[in-house]
Each structure stands twice: as structure tokens, then as C-alpha cells.
Design an enzyme around this catalytic site. Structure first.
Site, PDB file in Angstrom:
ATOM      1  N   GLU A  61       0.821  -1.216   0.000  1.00 47.14           N
ATOM      2  CA  GLU A  61       0.000   0.000   0.000  1.00 47.14           C
ATOM      3  C   GLU A  61       0.852   1.262   0.000  1.00 47.14           C
ATOM      4  OE1 GLU A  61      -0.662  -2.690   1.785  1.00 47.14           O
ATOM      5  OE2 GLU A  61      -2.748  -3.238   1.429  1.00 47.14           O
ATOM      6  N   HIS A 130      -9.109  -4.664  11.244  1.00 47.85           N
ATOM      7  CA  HIS A 130      -9.785  -4.499   9.956  1.00 47.85           C
ATOM      8  C   HIS A 130     -11.032  -3.628  10.080  1.00 47.85           C
ATOM      9  CE1 HIS A 130      -7.119  -7.560   8.483  1.00 47.85           C
ATOM     10  NE2 HIS A 130      -7.782  -7.776   7.382  1.00 47.85           N
TER      11      HIS A 130
HETATM   12  C1  LIG Z   1      -1.850  -4.538   4.614  1.00 47.03           C
HETATM   13  C2  LIG Z   1      -2.897  -5.438   4.079  1.00 47.03           C
HETATM   14  N1  LIG Z   1      -3.238  -5.347   2.785  1.00 47.03           N
HETATM   15  C3  LIG Z   1      -4.172  -6.152   2.253  1.00 47.03           C
HETATM   16  C4  LIG Z   1      -4.814  -7.098   3.025  1.00 47.03           C
HETATM   17  C5  LIG Z   1      -5.889  -7.990   2.415  1.00 47.03           C
HETATM   18  N2  LIG Z   1      -5.363  -9.330   2.250  1.00 47.03           N
HETATM   19  C6  LIG Z   1      -5.511 -10.246   3.223  1.00 47.03           C
HETATM   20  S1  LIG Z   1      -4.754 -11.672   2.859  1.00 47.03           S
HETATM   21  C7  LIG Z   1      -4.199 -11.099   1.364  1.00 47.03           C
HETATM   22  C8  LIG Z   1      -3.385 -11.992   0.492  1.00 47.03           C
HETATM   23  C9  LIG Z   1      -2.132 -12.445   1.161  1.00 47.03           C
HETATM   24  O1  LIG Z   1      -1.513 -13.462   0.437  1.00 47.03           O
HETATM   25  P1  LIG Z   1      -0.277 -14.292   0.985  1.00 47.03           P
HETATM   26  O2  LIG Z   1       0.638 -13.388   1.730  1.00 47.03           O
HETATM   27  O3  LIG Z   1       0.300 -15.042  -0.138  1.00 47.03           O
HETATM   28  O4  LIG Z   1      -0.889 -15.286   2.069  1.00 47.03           O
HETATM   29  P2  LIG Z   1      -1.918 -16.491   1.852  1.00 47.03           P
HETATM   30  O5  LIG Z   1      -3.284 -15.870   1.914  1.00 47.03           O
HETATM   31  O6  LIG Z   1      -1.621 -17.126   0.573  1.00 47.03           O
HETATM   32  O7  LIG Z   1      -1.714 -17.383   3.023  1.00 47.03           O
HETATM   33  C10 LIG Z   1      -4.634  -9.800   1.169  1.00 47.03           C
HETATM   34  C11 LIG Z   1      -4.359  -8.986  -0.013  1.00 47.03           C
HETATM   35  C12 LIG Z   1      -4.461  -7.145   4.397  1.00 47.03           C
HETATM   36  N3  LIG Z   1      -5.071  -7.995   5.243  1.00 47.03           N
HETATM   37  N4  LIG Z   1      -3.494  -6.340   4.886  1.00 47.03           N
END
Ligand SMILES: Cc1ncc(C[n+]2csc(CCOP(=O)(O)OP(=O)(O)O)c2C)c(N)n1
Ligand SMILES: Cc1ncc(C[n+]2csc(CCOP(=O)(O)OP(=O)(O)O)c2C)c(N)n1
Ligand SMILES: [Mg+2]
Ligand SMILES: [Mg+2]
Lengths: 328, 359, 328, 359
Positions: A61, A130
């Protein structure tokens, strides 16, 4: 002629129209393109507008919002989605030091025509980190503008105004409103833009003014019905719509009319939008108040997860009714 | 997904795995099965409307949490992101308090205040469950810093996703970890996707994600996450490096999630991933199936025992759902506790001035 | 017996005493050790306590503040310096999502006994991004505590209370006060701690209440002298000292006494600490007010650099006097 | 400081330097001298109480700004941190508006609103002057993104310090730059210290700082910042890569600051740096002296001309100080302008609702 659209569709229509209107409008954010948006606000836009105009970003972000701000100085008009406004916490420097200050620090040489949008609310069972409610937080920074539409028509009108505005505008949407429906004017009847800084009297009344923004407006309207039906109390409901610029005149007008005010604000009670509105009312309409200004805010704790109880932490029609009845 | 960087050594024969008794092997197998059954049950009741918010399933990734956490001693600590059920059960949390947390009940591990993304058990050295992507990475650094400060010979395993590596806080943490000699092991659980975005679309890198560690002169390794023995063998090296030399490591464990990012993710099959890709992983890389084959070959596990383990886990999960369902919900008064330590403990400090501003 | 110390020395003495008292207290931040602190608050502490207790960090606020929070969960008590509180913007997630929420989200299982301290003020000619005034911003987050000492004694007493507190406490100091002197009790006379949540009546008066915190207290006291001498107006000056917990009783008491209030608050006027204090006063002492509550805040723009004018943007004695005179 | 990674090729002979006319060489030399004289004059009046806040001197680093910015065409843009006087003069800003800015006058480049750390000249493609360490790095990414979006064949040079590389936002920017193919060149001005902290105490790295770029599959190079020809030759390659291939580069330019971090830094000599270290740089690596020697050897510059250039620069700086001193100060009303574009332009939007909340 107007159509019935969801809040989500109305936002999308607004985005789509501005994409068509100005080739420098570009939408960016996590999952906004190929995935159609985490909450589907941008659904179909990537298909229609392609990679250049609708851009998926990594989960960075600070990086992509800073990028949008830099690009805006060159005349691009990025509309950036925060999947949750709560993620402002990892891009705060960009949001309050770059966007809010760059024009000032350059003596007016740099412009920053950006929009940052996304849902900014509690009540969806996702816990404290959140569920931040940042309208008041950002409105506190001169240089920024903040709005929070409550209805589909307002969502469309305000997002379009935000995109055309030459200053940074933060649009606070609400996940719990995305599916709500309402009338939205037909594009065939002309360009539909709602200026920032204009409140909307959503219900006329004589006894008590309920002043709210975002989803709290919906609660206030529901409470007003109950109060009318069950207690014969006739509430006026003023929807601020825009937090900064703020329609102070409309606020003072309803106060002068009813002499009693309940502010409904999902913010936590220390500060928030409502403390500021209270400050303004007592300053400018001191003699018009028959009683202290009261508030219905979130209960003062980080947002609780439990779906059994989280709606009790937030303003809701019952809590508003109870608060209004304390005037008696 | 197996990485090009990863080789096919005989990890079963590594000392740390050799040291496992047959009972312990069965225990590890059972843990993976318990996680999967717990989650399948969660899914059922999530769909039945018993839970709020998100449900991020760990199914397919079980060998990561179980393999790594099985190496933990009294002074080893753990912290992860929101996809935390596997880690929670692997550290020894009960299905009851975990399920009750998702049901938002008073009996939940976080009293129903945290939900699925925020499981905690400090008594088991488990520090959450964190929802902000990458947000746990400086905290994990701090736990490890604390261990070193307190003179304990332990380390912190800090898990993050392949998408999370692009958060700035992670990089700041890597620099500090290397510079200060902090006993932290970062475990990138690379399931190939962050929500609907493939690794290729979210990260620029050389070779593999873990290799970013080189930028900070940190050791790194890549691990096939479908093989519990390999997970243990390689993670053990990193943990020893942390405990004995106060040096961090970045591990990338290649793995896969069978379900969507969360249950709300309808595009995970046929959208951003092909059904074939999912099926291939299930058939050829399922961590439970892989370990089962290994243990059967070793003569440690039989089909009958495997069935029994699965049935027991299923029963346990069903009982947890019942427990959660029957548990009391938090009250309005509960909203206002656990905000301040001083207030919760009614200390003198808590009685001076207003801490809360409810009208 | 008390001695005359500077605000800076008083803070340092407080830090030093707590370092001695509790081996788990550790000071960290940019340039706090070998360089003796950018503003010399920690001068000599590294020499005395060494590398383990006084830790220089890279310019990675998110990283090292998050590290401190993680360590605090294990029982370490990090006292972290932000060279400017304005740099909160690059560690905001740690400050408001981790520190403020981790206890809550874990149902009380995690504790976070951290202190974050540093200067939080404008008026030093460093421009907008270095002059944020974040007391109100952080006090808005339940789970956090915020204080802002105005005198050397308060600085020492509050920093010690902050370090012993088992919750996250953000101590907002002021570069323009570091050199100010004042009486501070002698350590030989016992442990000197000022509890959070206790306001201090810095001047008694009968006509108007000036309520302030931080450097604004000094301005309020100066204005009170002028008002007394030149206009015969007798002002009471209440120093909030602590913003959260907040001494609401002391606020209401002075309002009930004077019936007229001017809030002095370096915050920008949208929100800030003062909007909240106004909300509380009008709610709980409505009938005690003879006139609207007035405020002296910073003029509503990002902080200007120009040393010729920047003190006009901030509250100052002249602006306070002028505001009080509008009651006439 | 010269880095081990840096070699001693004949940079004067590289095409981009061969193309320089004698006049242009003198101009580049003069620019460095002007920066130094401007800053010496600033120091004098800062100490005389004419300015507020900080004064971060660039003296010793002149070849970086002048060398890199001399390569800029109509579509190349620049952005830097708070140590920005050198860049400002190099892009062509006048001494008057720069000096007046520090004096906090209406005639300052930012109307006295930004101060020393916040010089801007968008008409000269110069976008500041940013005080938050690392904060300019995503903005620089954005300028470059904008150039690509608009279809212009240009790049953005984004400067940062050796301490700034440990800010998370920089890493997020690197990943995006590589992933999206953004024409940005990050220039690490490595003067060996971030305030009182040496490079070794603030950064963990392999080889050199620029090598962190490998983590993101980004090209990098190390440059001897005392040699203007080398700065130009190597930076040109990076800029061409950006303009023509839309690929980012990270450059590390080794350099040195003669003065403290800011004028308030009393420990820079004999504290965290030895007087010998400072003296060595001045004697052997001073960018102005090095270039002077080169130009004299080339027969382009004479001692007399050099003296004349210096005298002219000194006069120009003194005149700028006079200009600044005599310029009007901002008024209280000025505090409230330049907050919103809409308000400044009295647009219809600016007239709806309250934008300002002064009591
Ligand atoms: C700072 C922030 N940005 C966006 C999100 C929304 N979000 C939650 S999980 C995620 C994807 C994360 O993917 P990854 O790190 O590969 O973990 P996985 O879900 O595959 O375990 C996103 C974009 C968040 N929770 N926090
Ligand atoms: C986020 C942030 N943290 C800390 C500071 C204070 N600060 C200003 S400059 C500086 C040192 C930066 O050093 P470096 O990046 O090497 O640049 P140099 O000063 O050597 O040009 C620090 C710590 C700041 N301005 N912003
Ligand atoms: Mg992933
Ligand atoms: Mg440096």
C-alpha cells in the site's frame, strides 16, 4: 428517469463514466483488475478498459499509493482502492504527509488530484485491525477531503465529484451498504455529480435532529421511523455525506429548527467526526440548544469480532432510539 | 508446487527425523489430520452461518505448520498471519477453544474477540494470528529479540505468505534481524497465490522468493512443503542457527491451498487457477498423503490406523463444534474488557482519570 | 528538597531511574545511544548502561517499533524514541493496530507494556511533514494512553508512570520545552511518579478557564498574566497533562467554577484534543456554561516553514488573550 | 569513499562525456562551484540567525547532483530527500528563490512554506525536496509511472541516502518498479553515514548497498561520486535502460559530506568520524578538485578561469542572500493559501461547504 442500482453498481457506474471522460483516470489497487475487486466494485472494468487503465498491484500500500501520488503530480488521476480503509495504517505517510502536504510545502506548485476509496466500517466480523473508522482521522488533516456516501445515488455522485476534484479526496464506503439498492438518475438525463461539501436532509422533522454520515444515516432513518411510530417524536435526519468540506450551514439550520441534537457516528467516542460537529454546534448555535448535544458512537473498545455482539458495539437503531428518549 | 531450487535428498534419514519415535511420527501424522478435519468441520459450519467474517483454510499446507512447530522447544516461539488454524492446533491449542473463537463465543481462545484470524496462546508460545498482511513480521523479530535479551536459547518462527513479502515492514525486519543478530526464522509459506494474484504477478525476484534474503546477508533455503521430513530437516538447521549463533534465516516452503483465499473466494477454481493445477497438487503433493505413504513404507502406519486417526479427528472436530455452539456468547459488558491491562486488573492506575469515553 | 532541572534533564533522570529499577527496561531508537540522542534526551545513558540497554536502530520505524511491541509481549519494557513524533506516519500500523489492539484481539492474553516518546510539536521551522500534532489522533484509539507534559517535573513524573504502566503509553514531548527549567523533587526524597490521568491546576482563577496541555500550558500561563495585569481578568489554567486517561472531573470542576472556557490546543482545529474536551464539557456541564466554549488551535493549514510567521500559526499568548477578550 | 566494486576505467572517454563541448564542461564545473558557494553562504547566514529549522549541507557531494542531472532531457524528472540544494541548483533553479526559501520569504521557491528541505520546481522537472526519510521513493516511482503512462520517453531519477534504504517504502517501490517495468533510476547517495550512524551500523548487505537490487531482479551499479565523468557515464546507461526498455536501476554513488548531518550536528568531526577521514576525502576525493584537475589536464580550464568562476559564484550567492533578506515575509493570510487547489483557484467546488475550521 432513474434506475434502481445497488450502491456497488452505482460506484462502478461512476468509475466507468469517469474512465470514459478522462484518459488520465486510472484505477489501481489489490485485486481490482483480473479478480474484479475483493468486493466487486470494479467488476468488469478490467475487461472493458484493459491493463493500462485498471491495474492490479502487489500488497504494498505504501508503494502503490505513493506511486499514485507521484503520478498525480504529473497530471495522472489515480483512483486507488484500499481493500479495507483499515489498511491506511501501512500507507499513512503517503496519505497524510505526501498527499496532504505536498501542495502546501511547494507553495502551490504541486497538485495532487488523487482519490483513495474503499470500505471503511466495522460490523463485518473481521476484528479490530480491519475495522478502523477513519473519517475523522483524515478530516483532521488540512489538505485532505473526505466523504462517506450512504446511498447508491450519493455513492455515484460523490465518487464522480471526487475524481474531478483537483485535491486528494478519500472516499469512505461501507461493505454493509454495497448490496443496498436505491434510485440513481439515468446517465441519459445528464451528468450526475454531487458536489463535496453538501449535506442532504434525508428526512424532515421538527423535534430532534439526527446528524449522521455513512451507514449511520440508514440507522438514523430507521430509528426516526420507530420514534415517530412508537413515541410520536418527529426526527429530522441530516446526512453529512461529506466530512471535509463540511456543510456547517446545513448543520446549524437543523439545530436551529429542532433545538435538540443526537449525533450518530460509527467512530470511537474519543474524537471522531461527531466531537467536531458538536464543537461547531455549541460554538455557533449555543443559544439554540435546549439540551446538551448527545452522541451515539461505537462502544469505546477496539472492534470486537463476535458476530453475536458486534452490532451492539456499533450505532444501531435501538441505541439511537434509546438515546433520543433520554431527552424526555 | 516443487521449486527448482529444491532437491530430493533423503530427509527421512536426517538426524532430526531419525530421532523421531514411531509414536511421535504417528502424533505428527495425527496433527496434520486433525488440522484438516478441524478445518473441514469449520467450513461446514461457516457455510451453515455459525461464524462471521472470513474463513481462511489451511488445508493443503498442513506439513508446514506441523513440521516446523514440531521442532519447537520450551524457548521457541511462533507467530503467523490470519491463516492461523494450522499453527494453533500444531502448538497444542484445543479444537474447542479454536472452534469457539470462530463461533464468537466467550469460551473462544480470544473470548470471541479476535475471530478466525486472531488465535492466541501465549502459554504455548503462540502469539497469533495477525490480520494485517506482513504486520506480524516485526513482531516476530521482537519476540526473537526478547529471547536473546532474556538470555534464552530459543528462536522465533515467524510465518508469512508469498504475497506478504512485498510489505515494507518485512524488509525493515530483515535488515534489523541481520544487523542485530536476531534469532528469528522467517518462514514464507509459498502457496503460489496472494488472493487471486499469482506469485509472478506480485513479486519480482531472482531465483526464488527466499533469495531476497541475500540482500541482507541472511541465509535462506527452499523447502518442499509437501514432505514433512524435508520441512523438519531444513527448518531444524535454521532454528539451530538462530538458537546457537543468533542468526536469522529466511525459508521458503513451497505449498498449496486447496480452497480459495477465503471461503468467499469463488474464483480460485477455474478463475486464477486451473482445476488441473489443484488436482495435480492433491494427487501428487498432498502432505498428508505423502507422509502416509512414507510412514506406511516404514511400517509405522497402517491403513486401519490412518482411518482410526481420521475418524477420531472428525469426532473431535464435531465435538468442538458442539462445544462452540453450546458456549455462551459475549455480553455487551464484555465489549469493554481486555482494552487496558490496568483496567482489567483494577489497579490504582486504572482508577485515575477516564479511560473510556462512552456517553 | 528539589533541584532546578531542564525538561530534558528531568526526562533523562526519569529514564535513568527506570533503567536502574527494572532490568527489562530498554531504550531504543535512532541515534539514542552513541550519538546521545538527536535532542540529547538520552545523553550519557549509553555510556552508563551500554549496548544492551540503550540501542541504536536503523531508520526503520515500522521495524523497530514492531520489534519493541513483540518484545514487550515477552515481558521486555521497551522505551522507544521517535526522533520526531511526526514519524509515526511510517509506523502507524505498529502504533495503532499492533499496540492498541493486540490485548483486545487476544482476549487479554497479550500485554503490551511499551512506551513511545519523542517531540510532538510544531514551531521549529521544519515544515509540515515534521510538525504533526498527534495527541488527539492517538487518544482516539482505545487501548492506547497518551500524555503531554508541560514542565520538567511533569516530564519526569509522567515518563516514569508511563514506563511502569502495563499498557502502551505514548509520551508527547516538545522540542521547544527541552531547555525549559523548573523544580523537580530530589530523588533522595523518594520515588517521584505522576500518575497518568491526573490534570494539574497550574493557576487558580475565577473568571475564565484556560484548559491546555503541553507547550500550550506555558502560553496559557503567560496569557493569564497579561489578562490579569492589563484587563483585570482572572484566568484559571488547567494543565491536562494526560490526554488518555483524561481527568474529566478536573475539567468539569474548573468549568463549574468559571463558567467560561477557552481551550488551547496546538492541534489543527478539525478534531484534536480540544474538540473532544468541548464535547465532554457541553455534555456534562451544559448548564454551567455562560457562553460557548472557545478554542485557540493552530491555524488550519499544514505547518508553514517560515520562521517569520510560524508562531502565528500556533497558539501563542497574544492569540489566547484576544480570544479571551471576545467574551467581553 | 571509493568502493571496492568500483573500477577505474577511462570515463572521460565514454561517448556521453566525449560529446561534451568545452563550454558545457565549464558549465558543469561552474554548477558544482555554484552549489558549494551557495551552501557556504547559506551556512554563514544560518549561523547568523537568518533561517529556521535545519540546514543539511551538500558540500562534498556536488558531482552527484550535477553529474546525474546534466544527463536529463525534457522528459526526465528528479526528486530527492531533504538534502536538496545541490539538486535544486543543478536543475536550474535560481539562487535567489532558493535562498529566499530558506529565509522563509514570500519570494522563496515554495513561498517560504517549505524551507530548506522542501525546494520544488515542477517547471524544471524537479519535484522536491522531501523530509520524511525514504518518503520520496514511492513518489519517484510514481513520476516514472506517469511518464510511461503518458507515453513519454523519459525517466525519473530518485535520490536517497544510505540510511534511507532501510525504509520499507523503498523496498515496496523496488518490487513494483521491477514488476511493472517502471523507468525509475534510484540513486543512493552513499555518504557513509545517516546522521551519526555509519553505513555498517545501519545496513546489513552483501557486497554493497546497491546489490540489494538483485533481490528484485533489478540492475545495479556502483559509482565513484568524486568523479563527474564516471557519474555521467554510468548513470547514462541506467537512464537509457529506463527510457528505452522501461527498466529500473539502482545506482550507489559513493560520496561524502564535509559538514555534519545538519548544522546542528556537532559530533561529525571527532565524534563518529575522525578528522583524518574528513581530511582524506577533501584532499583526495573532492569532486570539484578532481574535475578541476581533469579539465586542466584537458586544457579546458585554467586556474584563472577557475578563480573567476568561484568569485562569480560567491558574488551570486551574496546577492541571493541580499535578495532574500530584502524580500517580504509571508503574512498571516498566506498561512491559509496553497492548502487546496480548488480554494486557491476559487472554483465553484471551493465555495460549497467549509474547507477550513478556524474558530
Ligand atoms: C496490509 C494489508 N493489505 C491487504 C490485506 C488484504 N489481504 C488479506 S490476505 C491477502 C493476500 C495475502 O496473500 P499471501 O501473503 O500469499 O498469504 P496467503 O493468503 O496465501 O496465506 C490480502 C491482499 C491485508 N489484510 N493487509
Ligand atoms: C522516517 C524518518 N525517520 C527519521 C528521520 C530523521 N532523519 C532525517 S535525515 C536522517 C538520516 C538519513 O541519512 P541518509 O539517508 O544516509 O541521508 P544523508 O543525510 O546522509 O543525506 C534521519 C534519521 C526522518 N526525517 N524521517
Ligand atoms: Mg499465498
Ligand atoms: Mg547518508
Amino acid at each position: 428517469m432513474s434506475r434502481i442500482l445497488t450502491y456497488r453498481e452505482a460506484l462502478r457506474e461512476g468509475l466507468d463514466e469517469e474512465l470514459a471522460r478522462d484518459p488520465n483516470v486510472v484505477i489501481m489497487g489489490e485485486e481490482v483488475a483480473q479478480y474484479n475487486g475483493a468486493y466487486k466494485v470494479t467488476e468488469g472494468l478490467w475487461n472493458k478498459w484493459g491493463d493500462k487503465r485498471i491495474v492490479d498491484t502487489p500488497i504494498s500500500e505504501a508503494g502503490f499509493i505513493g506511486m499514485g501520488i507521484g503520478a498525480s503530480m504529473l497530471g495522472i488521476r489515480p483512483v486507488m482502492e484500499l481493500m479495507f480503509w483499515s489498511f491506511h495504517s501501512v500507507a499513512f505517510d503517503q496519505l497524510v504527509s505526501n498527499a496532504a502536504c505536498v501542495r502546501y510545502m511547494s507553495g502551490g506548485l504541486c497538485n495532487c488530484p488523487i482519490v483513495v476509496r474503499g470500505p471503511a466500517n466495522g460490523g463485518t466480523g473481521v476484528g479490530a485491525t480491519h475495522s478502523h473508522i477513519p473519517e475523522g482521522l483524515f478530516a483532521a488533516f488540512p489538505g485532505l477531503k473526505v466523504c462517506a456516501p450512504a446511498t447508491p445515488a450519493d455513492a455515484k455522485g460523490l465518487i464522480k465529484a471526487a475524481i474531478r476534484d483537483n485535491d486528494p479526496v478519500y472516499v469512505m464506503e461501507n461493505t454493509l451498504l454495497y448490496g443496498n439498492t436505491g434510485e440513481v438518475p439515468d446517465p441519459a438525463d445528464g451528468d450526475f455529480v454531487i458536489p463535496l461539501g453538501l449535506a442532504d436532509l434525508k428526512r424532515e422533522g421538527a423535534d430532534v435532529s439526527l446528524i449522521a454520515h455513512g451507514r449511520s444515516v440508514i440507522h438514523a432513518l430507521a430509528a426516526a421511523e420507530t420514534l415517530q411510530a412508537e413515541h410520536g417524536i418527529n426526527c429530522e435526519v441530516l446526512d453529512l455525506r461529506s466530512i471535509r468540506p463540511l456543510d456547517v450551514d446545513a448543520i446549524l439550520k437543523t439545530v436551529k429548527k429542532t433545538n435538540r441534537v443526537v449525533l450518530v457516528d460509527e467512530s470511537k467516542p474519543f474524537g471522531g467526526v461527531s466531537a467536531m460537529v458538536a464543537m461547531l454546534i455549541q460554538e455557533h448555535a449555543f443559544d439554540d440548544l435546549d439540551a446538551p448535544i448527545k452522541r451515539v458512537c461505537s462502544i469505546d473498545a477496539p472492534a470486537i469480532y463476535s458476530p453475536h455482539i458486534e452490532h451492539e458495539q456499533l450505532p444501531n437503531p435501538r441505541r439511537i432510539v434509546d438515546k433520543v428518549l433520554t431527552f424526555a | 508446487m516443487t521449486s527448482a531450487c529444491s532437491s530430493t535428498l533423503d530427509f527421512a534419514g536426517s538426524p532430526i527425523n531419525q530421532a523421531l519415535t514411531p509414536e511421535r511420527k504417528i502424533e505428527l501424522y495425527s496433527q496434520m489430520v486433525r488440522i484438516r478435519q478441524f478445518e473441514s468441520t469449520s467450513l461446514k459450519y461457516y457455510q451453515g452461518g455459525k461464524m462471521g467474517g472470513f474463513l481462511h483454510l489451511y488445508i493443503g499446507q498442513e506439513a508446514v505448520a506441523v513440521g516446523t512447530i514440531s521442532l519447537g522447544g520450551a524457548d521457541d516461539h511462533f507467530i503467523t498471519a490470519y491463516r492461523d488454524h494450522g499453527h494453533a492446533l500444531a502448538v497444542g491449542m484445543g479444537m474447542n477453544e479454536c472452534m469457539a473463537e470462530m463461533y464468537g463465543k466467550q469460551t473462544g481462545c480470544s473470548k470471541g474477540k479476535g475471530g478466525s484470524m486472531h488465535f492466541f496462546a501465549p502459554d504455548k508460545n503462540f502469539w497469533g494470528g495477525h490480520g494485517i498482511v506482513g504486520g506480524q513480521t516485526p513482531l516476530g523479530l521482537g519476540l526473537a529479540y526478547g529471547l536473546k535479551y532474556l538470555g534464552r536459547e530459543g528462536c522465533c518462527l515467524c510465518y508469512l505468505g508469498d504475497g506478504a513479502i512485498n510489505q515494507g515492514a518485512f524488509h525493515e525486519s530483515l535488515n534489523i534481524a541481520s544487523l542485530f543478530g536476531i534469532p528469528v526464522v522467517y518462514v514464507i509459506e509459498n502457496n503460489g497465490y496472494s488472493m487471486g494474484t499469482s506469485q509472478e504477478r506480485s513479486s519480482a525476484y531472482n531465483g526464488c522468493l527466499a533469495q531476497r534474503a541475500e540482500a541482507y546477508a541472511i541465509e535462506w533455503d527452499v523447502i518442499d512443503g509437501s514432505n514433512l521430513y524435508e520441512v523438519r530437516a531444513k527448518t531444524h538447521i535454521a532454528m539451530e542457527r538462530a538458537r546457537k549463533e543468533h542468526k536469522p534465516t529466511v525459508l521458503e516452503i513451497d505449498t498449496y491451498r486447496y480452497y480459495g483465499h477465503s471461503v468467499a473466494d469463488s474464483k480460485h477454481k477455474g478463475g486464477y487457477r486451473t482445476p488441473e493445477e489443484i488436482e495435480n497438487y492433491k494427487q501428487n503433493h498432498d502432505p498428508i498423503a505423502v507422509f502416509k505413504r512414507l510412514l506406511m513404507a516404514e511400517g509405522v502406519l497402517t491403513d486401519a490406523l490412518a482411518d482410526q486417526i481420521k475418524a477420531a479427528a472428525k469426532t473431535e472436530a464435531a465435538a468442538a463444534a458442539k462445544f462452540a455452539d453450546e458456549s455462551p456468547t459475549p455480553t455487551i459488558a464484555d465489549i469493554s474488557t481486555d482494552v487496558y491491562w490496568e483496567s482489567d486488573h483494577q489497579t490504582p492506575a486504572s482508577k485515575i482519570g477516564h479511560h473510556f469515553f462512552n456517553d
